[in-house]
Design a protein around this motif. Structure first.
Motif, PDB file in Angstrom:
ATOM      1  N   ALA A 100      10.939  55.199  57.404  1.00 42.27           N
ATOM      2  CA  ALA A 100      12.349  55.567  57.214  1.00 42.27           C
ATOM      3  C   ALA A 100      13.237  54.835  58.211  1.00 42.27           C
ATOM      4  O   ALA A 100      14.325  54.363  57.863  1.00 42.27           O
ATOM      5  CB  ALA A 100      12.523  57.076  57.346  1.00 42.27           C
ATOM      6  N   ALA A 101      12.775  54.712  59.448  1.00 42.35           N
ATOM      7  CA  ALA A 101      13.554  53.994  60.460  1.00 42.35           C
ATOM      8  C   ALA A 101      13.683  52.520  60.091  1.00 42.35           C
ATOM      9  O   ALA A 101      14.754  51.924  60.243  1.00 42.35           O
ATOM     10  CB  ALA A 101      12.898  54.147  61.826  1.00 42.35           C
ATOM     11  N   ALA A 102      12.614  51.929  59.575  1.00 47.20           N
ATOM     12  CA  ALA A 102      12.660  50.522  59.165  1.00 47.20           C
ATOM     13  C   ALA A 102      13.607  50.336  57.991  1.00 47.20           C
ATOM     14  O   ALA A 102      14.374  49.360  57.945  1.00 47.20           O
ATOM     15  CB  ALA A 102      11.258  50.044  58.801  1.00 47.20           C
ATOM     16  N   ARG A 103      13.586  51.276  57.022  1.00 47.07           N
ATOM     17  CA  ARG A 103      14.500  51.183  55.874  1.00 47.07           C
ATOM     18  C   ARG A 103      15.950  51.294  56.325  1.00 47.07           C
ATOM     19  O   ARG A 103      16.812  50.570  55.833  1.00 47.07           O
ATOM     20  CB  ARG A 103      14.200  52.289  54.856  1.00 47.07           C
ATOM     21  CG  ARG A 103      13.005  52.014  53.982  1.00 47.07           C
ATOM     22  CD  ARG A 103      12.899  52.991  52.822  1.00 47.07           C
ATOM     23  NE  ARG A 103      12.891  54.388  53.226  1.00 47.07           N
ATOM     24  CZ  ARG A 103      11.804  55.075  53.557  1.00 47.07           C
ATOM     25  NH1 ARG A 103      10.621  54.492  53.534  1.00 47.07           N
ATOM     26  NH2 ARG A 103      11.884  56.345  53.898  1.00 47.07           N
ATOM     27  N   SER A 104      16.218  52.185  57.270  1.00 44.81           N
ATOM     28  CA  SER A 104      17.610  52.359  57.708  1.00 44.81           C
ATOM     29  C   SER A 104      18.102  51.135  58.472  1.00 44.81           C
ATOM     30  O   SER A 104      19.271  50.782  58.400  1.00 44.81           O
ATOM     31  CB  SER A 104      17.774  53.621  58.555  1.00 44.81           C
ATOM     32  OG  SER A 104      17.120  53.481  59.786  1.00 44.81           O
ATOM     33  N   LYS A 105      17.216  50.444  59.180  1.00 44.68           N
ATOM     34  CA  LYS A 105      17.613  49.208  59.867  1.00 44.68           C
ATOM     35  C   LYS A 105      17.946  48.110  58.869  1.00 44.68           C
ATOM     36  O   LYS A 105      18.898  47.364  59.048  1.00 44.68           O
ATOM     37  CB  LYS A 105      16.494  48.721  60.798  1.00 44.68           C
ATOM     38  CG  LYS A 105      16.453  49.424  62.112  1.00 44.68           C
ATOM     39  CD  LYS A 105      15.413  48.796  63.010  1.00 44.68           C
ATOM     40  CE  LYS A 105      15.423  49.454  64.366  1.00 44.68           C
ATOM     41  NZ  LYS A 105      14.426  48.861  65.261  1.00 44.68           N
ATOM     42  N   ARG A 106      17.156  48.016  57.788  1.00 38.60           N
ATOM     43  CA  ARG A 106      17.409  46.989  56.769  1.00 38.60           C
ATOM     44  C   ARG A 106      18.671  47.294  55.987  1.00 38.60           C
ATOM     45  O   ARG A 106      19.389  46.393  55.582  1.00 38.60           O
ATOM     46  CB  ARG A 106      16.234  46.901  55.797  1.00 38.60           C
ATOM     47  CG  ARG A 106      15.022  46.216  56.373  1.00 38.60           C
ATOM     48  CD  ARG A 106      14.003  45.924  55.300  1.00 38.60           C
ATOM     49  NE  ARG A 106      13.650  47.111  54.532  1.00 38.60           N
ATOM     50  CZ  ARG A 106      12.500  47.754  54.595  1.00 38.60           C
ATOM     51  NH1 ARG A 106      11.568  47.313  55.407  1.00 38.60           N
ATOM     52  NH2 ARG A 106      12.270  48.803  53.856  1.00 38.60           N
ATOM     53  N   ALA A 107      18.933  48.584  55.773  1.00 37.69           N
ATOM     54  CA  ALA A 107      20.083  48.978  54.957  1.00 37.69           C
ATOM     55  C   ALA A 107      21.392  48.892  55.729  1.00 37.69           C
ATOM     56  O   ALA A 107      22.457  48.812  55.115  1.00 37.69           O
ATOM     57  CB  ALA A 107      19.896  50.405  54.440  1.00 37.69           C
ATOM     58  N   ALA A 108      21.336  48.919  57.037  1.00 37.03           N
ATOM     59  CA  ALA A 108      22.574  48.866  57.830  1.00 37.03           C
ATOM     60  C   ALA A 108      23.187  47.466  57.714  1.00 37.03           C
ATOM     61  O   ALA A 108      22.522  46.475  57.963  1.00 37.03           O
ATOM     62  CB  ALA A 108      22.278  49.173  59.287  1.00 37.03           C
TER      63      ALA A 108
END
Length: 168
Positions: A154-162
């Motif tokens: 989830a943390a990796a997805r949020s970094k990519r989505a930012a």
């Protein structure tokens, strides 16, 4: 010492001994009656009032962990749940509450709730870890590792989505 003096001494001793064995009248407790008993209760209430909210919550946390230790998992969950988000408690104590909620779910066979509780703890503190012994547990060790992997994903997805910030 004469016989009369001995009899008087024995009678006095018997009176003292028997007088100490009397049952106090109704409404009077040991130590001076009902007023003294009420004063002791009032002092106990005052002592509880003087404790700060954080201390009271820490005591509640300790008692809830004891309930868990006794194997009363549903009662433990009920007692620990409000403590997991209690603003009076430091994050470490909130994490402890989450951990024992998760353990209780796992011990009760509710693996999905166990993992979700670990995920909640990791949202509060991404660095949260179980001890080596706890990680080695055959049930909640696996659920914790799965929750940790889900939190990392989830943390990796949020970094990519930012979106990247543009500098003027």
């Amino acid at each position: 010492m004469g016989t009369t003096t001995k009899l008087i001494g024995v009678a006095c001793l018997a009176g003292v001994l028997l007088g100490g064995c009397q049952t106090p009248p109704a409404g009077e407790g040991a130590g001076g009656g009902q007023a003294a008993a009420e004063a002791g209760t009032a002092d106990g209430k005052d002592a509880a009032k003087q404790k700060d909210p954080a201390t009271l919550k820490e005591e509640a946390l300790s008692q809830a962990v004891d309930v868990y230790t006794d194997g009363r998992y549903d009662e433990a969950i009920a007692a620990l749940t409000p403590l997991s988000t209690a603003p009076e408690l430091p994050v470490a104590s909130q994490i402890k509450a989450y951990k024992f909620i998760a353990f209780s779910h796992c011990a009760s066979g509710r693996l999905r709730q166990c993992r979700q509780t670990f995920e909640s703890a990791l949202q509060l503190d991404p660095n949260f870890q179980l001890s080596d012994v706890e990680k080695g547990h055959p049930v909640w060790g696996k659920e914790f590792l799965a929750a940790r992997a889900a939190a990392a994903a989830a943390a990796a997805r949020s970094k990519r989505a930012a979106p990247a910030k543009k500098t003027p």
